[in-house]
Design a protein around this motif. Structure first.
Motif, PDB file in Angstrom:
ATOM      1  N   SER A   7       7.053 -42.446 124.317  1.00 21.90           N
ATOM      2  CA  SER A   7       7.887 -43.415 124.233  1.00 21.90           C
ATOM      3  C   SER A   7       7.199 -44.581 123.254  1.00 21.90           C
TER       4      SER A   7
ATOM      5  N   PRO B 149      10.176 -44.870 120.519  1.00 24.76           N
ATOM      6  CA  PRO B 149      11.139 -45.245 121.846  1.00 24.76           C
ATOM      7  C   PRO B 149      12.671 -44.615 121.497  1.00 24.76           C
TER       8      PRO B 149
ATOM      9  N   ALA C  59      16.120 -48.110 124.537  1.00 23.51           N
ATOM     10  CA  ALA C  59      15.060 -48.914 124.584  1.00 23.51           C
ATOM     11  C   ALA C  59      15.029 -49.919 123.653  1.00 23.51           C
ATOM     12  N   VAL C  60      15.388 -49.700 122.502  1.00 27.85           N
ATOM     13  CA  VAL C  60      15.447 -50.486 121.303  1.00 27.85           C
ATOM     14  C   VAL C  60      16.396 -51.569 121.550  1.00 27.85           C
TER      15      VAL C  60
ATOM     16  N   GLU D 253      15.595 -54.022 124.024  1.00 26.13           N
ATOM     17  CA  GLU D 253      14.328 -54.972 123.332  1.00 26.13           C
ATOM     18  C   GLU D 253      15.434 -55.981 122.453  1.00 26.13           C
TER      19      GLU D 253
ATOM     20  N   ASN E 176       9.321 -50.828 119.881  1.00 23.64           N
ATOM     21  CA  ASN E 176      10.630 -51.180 120.115  1.00 23.64           C
ATOM     22  C   ASN E 176      10.627 -52.485 119.310  1.00 23.64           C
TER      23      ASN E 176
END
Length: 237
Positions: free
Chosen positions: A17, A21, A25-26, A29, A203
């Motif tokens: 990751s 990622p 997950a992004v 973020e 991220n």
């Protein structure tokens, strides 16, 4: 877009990751940057720099392009300089601009100006040169003076080329902005990407890249495509 996200998710599942990622997950973020109020100052700083540098570049390109298209001596003088400036990568000017103007708005705006002004000037010059001699002669026969020729013949005929020039110039300016912010800024989307890379936060890097692409897409679809559709029918008339 769904296909791209699916490919991204599959690729992210096969590597660590911290290298790539997952899309969610992004997205998480991005939510953190939004709710904490950290994202909008970066976007606003970049847009202000882009507006200043690109606006000044558009005015300069209009003057240089129209003048080079109308006056042959000026065109012969300007063409080698335009070719020279276009051959040098705009980001190469960033260190010199930082030396002259320091860390801040002006140094980055200068890099944006250099990146956008000269390609736009060439496109506008080509548009003026595409005007038929018969149209100019007919206007002169009807008593048009130099100013009237400029306003009623040259500028309207060059409008379709101007819209194309704006598209080219914005793309060049936007890339130069991000690169310059990565080198010499303490705020902005490019700075955000650079800091994310330095601290190993993939991220944050991908979030910055997504914001860069989103703004470019919005400008293309909401501004440049509409301008081009509006004035495309003027070509050849």
């Amino acid at each position: 877009m769904p296909v791209l996200l699916a490919v991204w998710a599959i690729a992210a599942s096969r590597v660590p990751s911290y290298v790539l990622p997952e899309p969610w997950a992004v997205a998480a973020e991005a939510w953190r940057w939004i709710v904490t109020g950290r994202l909008w100052p970066q976007v606003w700083a970049s847009l202000l720099r882009e507006a200043g540098g690109f606006g000044a570049a558009t005015l300069a390109a209009l003057v240089i392009g129209v003048s080079a298209g109308i006056y042959r001596p000026f065109r012969e003088f300007a063409q080698p300089l335009l070719g020279l400036f276009m051959a040098i990568p705009p980001i190469a000017w960033a260190p010199l601009s930082l030396i002259f103007f320091g860390l801040g708005y002006l140094s980055i705006a200068v890099v944006i100006f250099i990146a956008a002004a000269f390609p736009m000037a060439v496109a506008i010059q080509d548009g003026v040169l595409a005007i038929r001699d018969g149209e100019v002669k007919a206007a002169r026969v009807l008593g048009a003076r130099r100013t009237q020729l400029l306003i009623h013949v040259y500028l309207p005929a060059a409008l379709p080329f101007l819209t194309s020039a704006l598209r080219i110039g914005f793309a060049q300016a936007w890339r130069a902005l991000v690169a310059a912010e990565m080198i010499g800024a303490s705020q902005g989307i490019g700075w955000m990407v650079a800091v994310g890379g330095q601290i190993g936060n993939a991220n944050q890097v991908l979030l910055g890249i997504a914001v860069i692409g989103l703004i470019a897409w919005l400008m293309e679809s909401l501004v440049f495509q509409r301008l081009e559709r509006r004035y495309e029918s003027w070509r050849g008339h």
